[in-house]
Motif scaffolding. Structure first.
Motif, short mmCIF file in Angstrom:
data_model
loop_
_atom_site.label_atom_id
_atom_site.label_comp_id
_atom_site.label_asym_id
_atom_site.label_seq_id
_atom_site.Cartn_x
_atom_site.Cartn_y
_atom_site.Cartn_z
N SER A 266 -3.64 -2.10 -12.53
CA SER A 266 -2.62 -1.13 -12.91
C SER A 266 -3.20 0.27 -13.09
O SER A 266 -2.47 1.21 -13.40
N GLY A 267 -4.51 0.41 -12.94
CA GLY A 267 -5.16 1.70 -13.08
C GLY A 267 -5.10 2.52 -11.80
O GLY A 267 -4.51 2.10 -10.79
N THR A 268 -5.74 3.66 -11.82
CA THR A 268 -5.64 4.62 -10.72
C THR A 268 -6.10 4.03 -9.39
O THR A 268 -5.37 4.06 -8.39
N ILE A 269 -7.31 3.49 -9.36
CA ILE A 269 -7.85 2.95 -8.11
C ILE A 269 -7.20 1.61 -7.77
O ILE A 269 -6.79 1.37 -6.64
N GLY A 270 -7.12 0.72 -8.74
CA GLY A 270 -6.62 -0.62 -8.49
C GLY A 270 -5.20 -0.64 -7.96
O GLY A 270 -4.88 -1.37 -7.01
N ARG A 271 -4.33 0.16 -8.58
CA ARG A 271 -2.94 0.19 -8.13
C ARG A 271 -2.82 0.74 -6.71
O ARG A 271 -2.11 0.19 -5.87
N THR A 272 -3.54 1.84 -6.44
CA THR A 272 -3.47 2.44 -5.11
C THR A 272 -3.99 1.49 -4.05
O THR A 272 -3.43 1.36 -2.96
N LEU A 273 -5.09 0.81 -4.35
CA LEU A 273 -5.64 -0.17 -3.42
C LEU A 273 -4.66 -1.31 -3.19
O LEU A 273 -4.43 -1.73 -2.04
N GLY A 274 -4.08 -1.82 -4.27
CA GLY A 274 -3.12 -2.91 -4.14
C GLY A 274 -1.91 -2.52 -3.32
O GLY A 274 -1.41 -3.30 -2.49
N GLU A 275 -1.41 -1.30 -3.52
CA GLU A 275 -0.28 -0.80 -2.74
C GLU A 275 -0.63 -0.73 -1.26
O GLU A 275 0.16 -1.13 -0.39
N ARG A 276 -1.83 -0.19 -0.98
CA ARG A 276 -2.25 -0.03 0.41
C ARG A 276 -2.35 -1.40 1.11
O ARG A 276 -1.86 -1.57 2.24
N LEU A 277 -2.98 -2.35 0.45
CA LEU A 277 -3.14 -3.67 1.06
C LEU A 277 -1.81 -4.40 1.19
O LEU A 277 -1.56 -5.10 2.19
N THR A 278 -0.94 -4.23 0.20
CA THR A 278 0.37 -4.86 0.27
C THR A 278 1.18 -4.32 1.44
O THR A 278 1.81 -5.09 2.19
N ARG A 279 1.14 -3.00 1.65
CA ARG A 279 1.85 -2.40 2.78
C ARG A 279 1.31 -2.91 4.11
O ARG A 279 2.03 -2.96 5.10
N SER A 280 0.02 -3.27 4.11
CA SER A 280 -0.61 -3.76 5.34
C SER A 280 -0.35 -5.24 5.58
O SER A 280 -0.79 -5.80 6.58
N GLY A 281 0.33 -5.88 4.65
CA GLY A 281 0.69 -7.28 4.83
C GLY A 281 -0.13 -8.28 4.06
O GLY A 281 0.08 -9.49 4.17
N ALA A 282 -1.09 -7.79 3.26
CA ALA A 282 -1.89 -8.71 2.46
C ALA A 282 -1.06 -9.25 1.30
O ALA A 282 -0.09 -8.62 0.86
N ARG A 283 -1.45 -10.39 0.82
CA ARG A 283 -0.83 -10.97 -0.38
C ARG A 283 -1.73 -10.62 -1.55
O ARG A 283 -2.86 -11.11 -1.64
N VAL A 284 -1.25 -9.77 -2.42
CA VAL A 284 -2.06 -9.21 -3.50
C VAL A 284 -1.53 -9.66 -4.86
O VAL A 284 -0.32 -9.63 -5.10
N VAL A 285 -2.45 -10.05 -5.72
CA VAL A 285 -2.15 -10.29 -7.14
C VAL A 285 -3.17 -9.50 -7.94
O VAL A 285 -4.34 -9.40 -7.55
N GLY A 286 -2.73 -8.89 -9.02
CA GLY A 286 -3.62 -8.12 -9.86
C GLY A 286 -3.80 -8.72 -11.23
O GLY A 286 -2.99 -9.52 -11.69
N LEU A 287 -4.90 -8.32 -11.87
CA LEU A 287 -5.13 -8.62 -13.28
C LEU A 287 -5.30 -7.29 -13.99
O LEU A 287 -5.98 -6.39 -13.48
#
Length: 281
Positions: A23-44
């Motif tokens: 949910s932080g600056t880098i983690g959220r942006t990375l998760g968004e990018r990978l999700t848009r690319s079709g990856a299945r992302v879960v965060g902690l």
């Protein structure tokens, strides 16, 4: 796990990714990018924002039982794991001249041991998928800056942990360390509040560039062991590894100039640094 690839990268579609500090600056942006690319992302994350475009599970990575339970839940949602991104981290003022206190223990507990806990909980899933671990370390893992000893020590220890993990799991799991410089985010707030801002000693770099490097590392068909996020970073990494005395002199000279200029005046934790530099002139 998808085995298809595009160019020198695996296809992101369907790849199962777990990101800490999501949910932080880098983690959220990375998760968004990978999700848009079709990856299945879960965060902690310790405090999920609730509006991330991927599921984020509340997790205190400094707690053994909670970490194990949160990782188990994440792996159930994902159905396995292809990529673990250890991004969770915290900084703060911690001069090396003072005995370690709460702030030092907090950074070591989260940055090093939190990474260790999450990774250990993911090992079986990573081995089964022949997956990948990506460590978001820091340029300070190789080139220490003053007044922030705990952060540098925790990140250097994180790299040592990555090296050991690579040797133990390398037949089945790749381990890469990514070394960003400073990115503008709330992680620097406590250091600024203590009057110990390292503006002028560390060059801020664009968030998008850091995330680009993380995406490349997460999806590369042949991941690199160590990844700098900018050309300047690559030069600094090389010098710090091969000419450490030179980098020490550069950092020390910059610190001296800042201490004498009054930047740290009024900062209690930097009083010794200021006095020693001014009395030495």
């Amino acid at each position: 796990m998808t085995s298809s690839s595009t160019g020198r990268r695996h296809d992101a579609r369907g790849r199962r990714v777990l990101i800490t500090g999501a949910s932080g600056t880098i983690g959220r942006t990375l998760g968004e990018r990978l999700t848009r690319s079709g990856a299945r992302v879960v965060g902690l994350d310790l405090r999920p924002g609730g509006d991330e475009p991927f599921p984020v599970i509340a997790c205190d990575v400094t707690d053994d039982a909670r970490t194990a339970a949160a990782v188990e839940e994440a792996l159930d949602v994902l159905g396995g794991l292809d990529v673990l991104v250890n991004n969770a981290g915290v900084g703060g003022p911690a001069p090396a001249e003072f005995a370690p206190g709460t702030e030092v223990r907090r950074q070591l507990e989260l940055n090093l041991l939190g990474t260790w806990r999450v990774t250990a909980a993911c090992v079986d899933a990573l081995v089964a998928a022949r997956g990948r671990v990506v460590m978001v370390t820091s340029r300070m893992a190789v080139m220490q800056l003053p007044l922030a000893a705990a952060y540098g020590a925790s990140k250097r220890a994180m790299v040592a942990y990555a090296d050991a993990l690579r040797l133990e799991l390398g037949t089945h799991v790749s381990v890469s360390c990514v070394y960003p410089s400073a990115v503008r985010s709330p992680i620097h707030d406590s250091t600024k509040a203590a009057g110990l801002s390292l503006e002028g000693m560390s060059v801020y770099e664009p968030l998008d560039g850091v995330v680009d490097a993380l995406v490349r590392t997460a999806l590369a068909r042949r991941p690199r062991r160590d990844v700098a996020t900018t050309r300047r970073g690559a030069v600094e990494f090389f010098l710090a590894r091969h000419l450490p005395a030179l980098t020490d002199r550069v950092v020390a000279r910059t610190l001296a100039a800042r201490a004498r200029s009054g930047v740290f005046d009024g900062a209690e934790l930097a009083a010794g640094v200021v006095e020693r530099h001014r009395s030495g002139t």
